[in-house]
Design a protein around this motif. Structure first.
Motif, PDB file in Angstrom:
ATOM      1  N   VAL A  52      20.564 -61.566  38.747  1.00 34.66           N
ATOM      2  CA  VAL A  52      19.437 -60.501  38.834  1.00 34.66           C
ATOM      3  C   VAL A  52      19.242 -60.217  37.462  1.00 34.66           C
ATOM      4  O   VAL A  52      19.778 -60.300  36.554  1.00 34.66           O
ATOM      5  CB  VAL A  52      19.930 -59.151  39.641  1.00 34.66           C
ATOM      6  CG1 VAL A  52      20.326 -59.304  40.830  1.00 34.66           C
ATOM      7  CG2 VAL A  52      21.365 -58.632  38.789  1.00 34.66           C
ATOM      8  N   ARG A  53      18.042 -59.646  37.212  1.00 30.49           N
ATOM      9  CA  ARG A  53      17.470 -59.137  36.153  1.00 30.49           C
ATOM     10  C   ARG A  53      17.623 -57.565  35.960  1.00 30.49           C
ATOM     11  O   ARG A  53      17.002 -57.151  37.027  1.00 30.49           O
ATOM     12  CB  ARG A  53      16.099 -59.552  35.855  1.00 30.49           C
ATOM     13  CG  ARG A  53      15.492 -59.131  34.322  1.00 30.49           C
ATOM     14  CD  ARG A  53      14.350 -59.909  33.751  1.00 30.49           C
ATOM     15  NE  ARG A  53      14.923 -61.274  33.506  1.00 30.49           N
ATOM     16  CZ  ARG A  53      14.208 -62.215  33.543  1.00 30.49           C
ATOM     17  NH1 ARG A  53      12.882 -62.282  33.585  1.00 30.49           N
ATOM     18  NH2 ARG A  53      14.787 -63.435  33.133  1.00 30.49           N
ATOM     19  N   ARG A  54      18.078 -56.936  34.989  1.00 31.93           N
ATOM     20  CA  ARG A  54      18.239 -55.484  35.091  1.00 31.93           C
ATOM     21  C   ARG A  54      17.767 -54.823  33.949  1.00 31.93           C
ATOM     22  O   ARG A  54      17.949 -55.252  32.848  1.00 31.93           O
ATOM     23  CB  ARG A  54      19.626 -55.069  35.117  1.00 31.93           C
ATOM     24  CG  ARG A  54      20.381 -55.409  36.614  1.00 31.93           C
ATOM     25  CD  ARG A  54      21.854 -55.204  36.557  1.00 31.93           C
ATOM     26  NE  ARG A  54      22.215 -55.224  38.003  1.00 31.93           N
ATOM     27  CZ  ARG A  54      23.596 -55.232  38.462  1.00 31.93           C
ATOM     28  NH1 ARG A  54      24.496 -55.115  37.444  1.00 31.93           N
ATOM     29  NH2 ARG A  54      23.639 -54.879  39.559  1.00 31.93           N
ATOM     30  N   LYS A  55      17.419 -53.560  34.393  1.00 34.41           N
ATOM     31  CA  LYS A  55      16.758 -52.752  33.271  1.00 34.41           C
ATOM     32  C   LYS A  55      17.871 -51.644  33.173  1.00 34.41           C
ATOM     33  O   LYS A  55      18.439 -51.097  34.071  1.00 34.41           O
ATOM     34  CB  LYS A  55      15.532 -51.970  33.821  1.00 34.41           C
ATOM     35  CG  LYS A  55      14.757 -51.174  32.929  1.00 34.41           C
ATOM     36  CD  LYS A  55      13.389 -50.772  33.426  1.00 34.41           C
ATOM     37  CE  LYS A  55      13.620 -49.542  34.515  1.00 34.41           C
ATOM     38  NZ  LYS A  55      12.345 -48.776  34.708  1.00 34.41           N
ATOM     39  N   HIS A  56      18.192 -51.330  31.941  1.00 30.43           N
ATOM     40  CA  HIS A  56      19.365 -50.275  31.709  1.00 30.43           C
ATOM     41  C   HIS A  56      19.059 -49.641  30.548  1.00 30.43           C
ATOM     42  O   HIS A  56      18.608 -50.019  29.679  1.00 30.43           O
ATOM     43  CB  HIS A  56      20.871 -51.056  31.960  1.00 30.43           C
ATOM     44  CG  HIS A  56      20.891 -52.439  30.761  1.00 30.43           C
ATOM     45  ND1 HIS A  56      21.143 -52.035  29.249  1.00 30.43           N
ATOM     46  CD2 HIS A  56      20.570 -53.436  30.639  1.00 30.43           C
ATOM     47  CE1 HIS A  56      21.216 -53.114  28.862  1.00 30.43           C
ATOM     48  NE2 HIS A  56      20.711 -54.134  29.501  1.00 30.43           N
ATOM     49  N   TRP A  57      19.874 -48.483  30.382  1.00 35.05           N
ATOM     50  CA  TRP A  57      19.548 -47.340  29.378  1.00 35.05           C
ATOM     51  C   TRP A  57      19.999 -48.108  28.064  1.00 35.05           C
ATOM     52  O   TRP A  57      21.127 -48.940  28.069  1.00 35.05           O
ATOM     53  CB  TRP A  57      20.578 -46.155  29.437  1.00 35.05           C
ATOM     54  CG  TRP A  57      19.913 -45.477  30.575  1.00 35.05           C
ATOM     55  CD1 TRP A  57      18.798 -45.749  31.495  1.00 35.05           C
ATOM     56  CD2 TRP A  57      20.546 -44.084  31.054  1.00 35.05           C
ATOM     57  NE1 TRP A  57      18.907 -44.627  32.324  1.00 35.05           N
ATOM     58  CE2 TRP A  57      19.916 -43.674  32.177  1.00 35.05           C
ATOM     59  CE3 TRP A  57      21.902 -43.532  30.575  1.00 35.05           C
ATOM     60  CZ2 TRP A  57      20.223 -42.414  32.843  1.00 35.05           C
ATOM     61  CZ3 TRP A  57      21.943 -42.471  31.333  1.00 35.05           C
ATOM     62  CH2 TRP A  57      21.404 -41.754  32.310  1.00 35.05           C
ATOM     63  N   ASP A  58      19.201 -47.669  26.950  1.00 33.03           N
ATOM     64  CA  ASP A  58      19.498 -48.064  25.477  1.00 33.03           C
ATOM     65  C   ASP A  58      19.346 -46.910  24.650  1.00 33.03           C
ATOM     66  O   ASP A  58      18.926 -45.669  25.323  1.00 33.03           O
ATOM     67  CB  ASP A  58      18.376 -49.233  25.251  1.00 33.03           C
ATOM     68  CG  ASP A  58      19.173 -50.161  24.206  1.00 33.03           C
ATOM     69  OD1 ASP A  58      20.042 -49.638  23.353  1.00 33.03           O
ATOM     70  OD2 ASP A  58      18.759 -51.052  23.958  1.00 33.03           O
ATOM     71  N   ALA A  59      19.332 -46.693  23.531  1.00 37.55           N
ATOM     72  CA  ALA A  59      19.095 -45.556  22.669  1.00 37.55           C
ATOM     73  C   ALA A  59      18.686 -46.086  21.381  1.00 37.55           C
ATOM     74  O   ALA A  59      19.287 -46.972  20.493  1.00 37.55           O
ATOM     75  CB  ALA A  59      20.517 -44.740  22.495  1.00 37.55           C
ATOM     76  N   CYS A  60      17.860 -45.328  20.746  1.00 37.35           N
ATOM     77  CA  CYS A  60      17.343 -45.658  19.395  1.00 37.35           C
ATOM     78  C   CYS A  60      18.131 -45.380  18.274  1.00 37.35           C
ATOM     79  O   CYS A  60      18.086 -45.696  17.015  1.00 37.35           O
ATOM     80  CB  CYS A  60      15.957 -44.959  19.279  1.00 37.35           C
ATOM     81  SG  CYS A  60      16.031 -43.226  18.977  1.00 37.35           S
ATOM     82  N   GLY A  61      19.313 -44.574  18.590  1.00 36.20           N
ATOM     83  CA  GLY A  61      20.372 -44.301  17.484  1.00 36.20           C
ATOM     84  C   GLY A  61      21.252 -45.544  17.377  1.00 36.20           C
ATOM     85  O   GLY A  61      22.001 -45.623  16.524  1.00 36.20           O
ATOM     86  N   PHE A  62      21.216 -46.528  18.471  1.00 33.32           N
ATOM     87  CA  PHE A  62      22.108 -47.724  18.121  1.00 33.32           C
ATOM     88  C   PHE A  62      21.761 -48.804  16.754  1.00 33.32           C
ATOM     89  O   PHE A  62      20.510 -48.765  16.805  1.00 33.32           O
ATOM     90  CB  PHE A  62      22.216 -48.607  19.422  1.00 33.32           C
ATOM     91  CG  PHE A  62      22.979 -48.043  20.756  1.00 33.32           C
ATOM     92  CD1 PHE A  62      23.761 -46.977  20.544  1.00 33.32           C
ATOM     93  CD2 PHE A  62      22.474 -48.267  21.923  1.00 33.32           C
ATOM     94  CE1 PHE A  62      24.321 -46.365  21.594  1.00 33.32           C
ATOM     95  CE2 PHE A  62      23.200 -47.663  22.881  1.00 33.32           C
ATOM     96  CZ  PHE A  62      24.135 -46.672  23.018  1.00 33.32           C
ATOM     97  N   ALA A  63      22.628 -49.142  16.415  1.00 34.36           N
ATOM     98  CA  ALA A  63      22.386 -49.843  15.002  1.00 34.36           C
ATOM     99  C   ALA A  63      21.528 -51.146  15.354  1.00 34.36           C
ATOM    100  O   ALA A  63      20.544 -51.410  14.486  1.00 34.36           O
ATOM    101  CB  ALA A  63      23.629 -50.296  14.347  1.00 34.36           C
TER     102      ALA A  63
END
Lengths: 336, 280
Positions: free
Chosen positions: A258-269
């Motif tokens: 499966v291809r998945r969309k999942h949360w990310d964050a602009c604070g991650f390096a």
């Protein structure tokens, strides 16, 4: 004509909605914390605490399949996700800082390209908001133009009354339909006095002035001062009702998965790290600056909305004590 | 292109040919499997796509072939991460996913009747190569065409066979260069960094459009050179190949200030770039 619903009837309403095979989600005690979770009965509903995470995951899940792929007889086949199976959903008991967030996110999810995963869930959901009487010293919804009794984003809005019942206001057609379908649970009348709201530490801020300051101070010592301590853990983004950065990845083998969309964050390096190794936001304070800019300038530039509901979750969760309300107050007091 | 309203659904394409440009840069020629998509897929020079290797995910590259060449598209990438490594392991006949085309493009029609100067560094030639071939296929619409292309070393120059073709066609001025220390004994180009070599080549700015693509550091040093040569900010175009993921203005990854590179770009004029927050 104003209407009233008793607490028991509110719980009865949940029972009925569950019987109608709707997915009913609301604040529920889960172990030692309150979270938005599916309610199996009216008795599951708990209204004495702000859920730890926001309700955005109802519309924008932490992780969701966006397609599946499978090699059959040597040929790759890609299959869409059947979004018609998304359940009819009622979010119940969301305070304005949560009930108001989908109305903010609608803009980004529907401009130009339409994210039907989000929009289909929105179409199939009814939001029963509730005026907030449980605020604490991290709350700052008034500062960002909302209020403990703001109806924005709710389809049906409940106001707690001193006798334990709730005044009901159908804000949208969806709200009217919900009341009409369960008329016997609602009574006409104005009811008792509303329960008093908790005073907030931060009063309304001048968002126009803040935005102007952000426009003129992309480079400013303030960013290092407030954000060099940020550890880039992403907690603020994950529990925020309005943050919506995501990543896309595959899970499975090269033949089936499966291809998945999942949360990310602009604070991650590594969030903006180029393939070359170049990173436009190479230090943490630049990443935190982007968070503030996105919420109080960029989103407003693009969509005319502030990307923050003042729920205070990021303040409660930050492991190093970064306080976004305090930052806004600081900016609010600056004069050029 | 897809019949579904799922904006994340790719079209399937078959790898028709593979060219190893350098030890770690590869070009894939892709042909859409669905006949209708093959017939109807169109794009403009400068647009990009999301290419997927099933089991790994998606990577963003420009469409490196020219819109004037029908029936296939090409992408060109360096193997640096999980997805690009997996794309590199694929062979002719294998399937990849393609979403797109996305973003804006170079306003080529506005360049008719003008001279063009292309300036590229390293792996940044593919986003300009689409324009180069587009313009060469319409050669009589343009005046002089100059290409200044450099890489760290001779081995790092991509499209070597096409560089030779451009050099030999007679209607293009090609200036090849490699960084000091990157030239082999038989190198027939110049030794020096792209901005320096550009300044030496000194193409006329008269009725000329400059198109620049390269790492941020190269762009940073190239813009002042172009200014000294007399180019105005409105006559300098660049394509910001920022890190992107969704390609459709949702995922929040590619913004430079309030500009979404995937939606408002990737093609910008120098005037637009200078107005952006300096965050790239």
């Amino acid at each position: 004509m104003p209407q009233i619903i008793t607490e028991q009837n509110l719980r009865n309403l949940i029972d009925l909605l569950v019987k109608e095979a709707k997915l009913v989600v609301g604040p529920k005690l889960s172990g030692s914390v309150v979270l938005y979770e599916p309610l199996t009965a009216g008795s599951d509903l708990t209204l004495d605490a702000l859920p730890r995470r926001s309700s955005k995951e109802l519309f924008f899940p932490i992780c969701e399949d966006i397609l599946s792929y499978k090699r059959e007889n040597g040929a790759m086949k890609v299959n869409d996700v059947d979004r018609s199976k998304f359940p009819e959903t009622v979010l119940i008991g969301a305070p304005p800082c949560d009930a108001g967030s989908p109305a903010i996110l609608d803009a980004v999810m529907s401009w130009d390209y339409k994210d039907e995963f989000y929009l289909e869930r929105r179409r199939k959901s009814t939001i029963v908001g509730i005026a907030c009487t449980k605020g604490d010293d991290a709350c700052f919804c008034r500062a960002v133009g909302l209020a403990p009794d703001a109806e924005a984003g709710s389809d049906l809005f409940l106001t707690p009354l001193k006798d334990g019942s709730y005044a009901c206001k159908a804000v949208t057609e969806k709200g009217q339909a919900l009341v009409a379908a369960h008329k016997n649970l609602f009574a006409e009348g104005a009811g008792a006095e509303p329960v008093a709201f908790v005073d907030q530490a931060v009063e309304k801020l001048d968002l126009v002035k803040i935005k102007k300051w952000l426009e003129d101070h992309f480079e400013d010592p303030l960013w290092e001062k407030i954000a060099d301590i940020c550890v880039g853990c992403g907690a603020c983004a994950f529990i925020c009702p309005a943050c919506h950065c995501f990543d896309i990845n595959d899970e499975g083998s090269t033949d089936d998965g499966v291809r998945r969309k999942h949360w990310d964050a602009c604070g991650f390096a590594k969030f903006t790290n180029h393939a070359s190794g170049h990173n436009p936001r190479d230090v943490q304070n630049k990443r935190y600056r982007n968070r503030i800019m996105h919420k109080f300038k960029y989103y407003d530039d693009k969509f005319g909305k502030t990307l923050c509901t003042g729920c205070g979750r990021c303040i409660r969760a930050c492991p190093v004590g970064i306080d976004i309300a305090e930052i806004l107050e600081t900016i609010n007091t600056k004069h050029d | 292109m897809c019949k579904s309203d799922n904006i994340y659904l790719p079209n399937l394409a078959t790898i028709e040919a593979i060219v190893d440009e350098t030890p770690d840069v590869r070009t894939l020629r892709l042909v859409f499997q669905d006949e209708q998509v093959r017939e109807n897929f169109s794009f403009r020079a400068g647009q990009f796509a999301e290419y997927s290797s099933f089991g790994f995910g998606e990577s963003t590259f420009c469409i490196a072939s020219a819109p004037t060449r029908k029936g296939y598209i090409e992408c060109c990438f360096r193997s640096v991460g999980r997805v690009t490594e997996s794309l590199r392991r694929l062979e002719v006949g294998d399937t990849v996913g393609v979403r797109g085309p996305y973003g804006n493009s170079f306003p080529i029609e506005e360049f008719y009747g003008k001279s063009l100067v292309f300036i590229a560094g390293g792996i940044a030639l593919p986003p300009l190569r689409t324009v180069i071939w587009n313009c060469l296929d319409l050669r009589d619409k343009f005046k002089d065409i100059t290409i200044v292309y450099g890489a760290r070393s001779e081995a790092d120059l991509v499209y070597k066979h096409e560089l030779k073709e451009w050099q030999e066609r007679g209607d293009v001025r090609l200036v090849k260069c490699v960084d000091p220390g990157g030239a082999g004994p038989d190198f027939d180009g110049k030794v020096g960094f792209v901005p320096t070599v550009l300044e030496e080549a000194a193409p006329s700015a008269e009725n000329t459009i400059a198109l620049v693509c390269g790492p941020p550091i190269m762009i940073k040093f190239t813009l002042p050179v172009l200014e000294r040569l007399g180019f105005t900010d409105d006559n300098i175009y660049t394509t910001l190949e920022n890190r992107m993921k969704c390609g459709v203005g949702k995922c929040g990854r590619c913004n430079v200030g309030n500009v979404y590179v995937c939606k408002d770009g990737p093609v910008f004029t120098a005037r637009q770039v200078k107005a952006m927050s300096q965050e790239f």
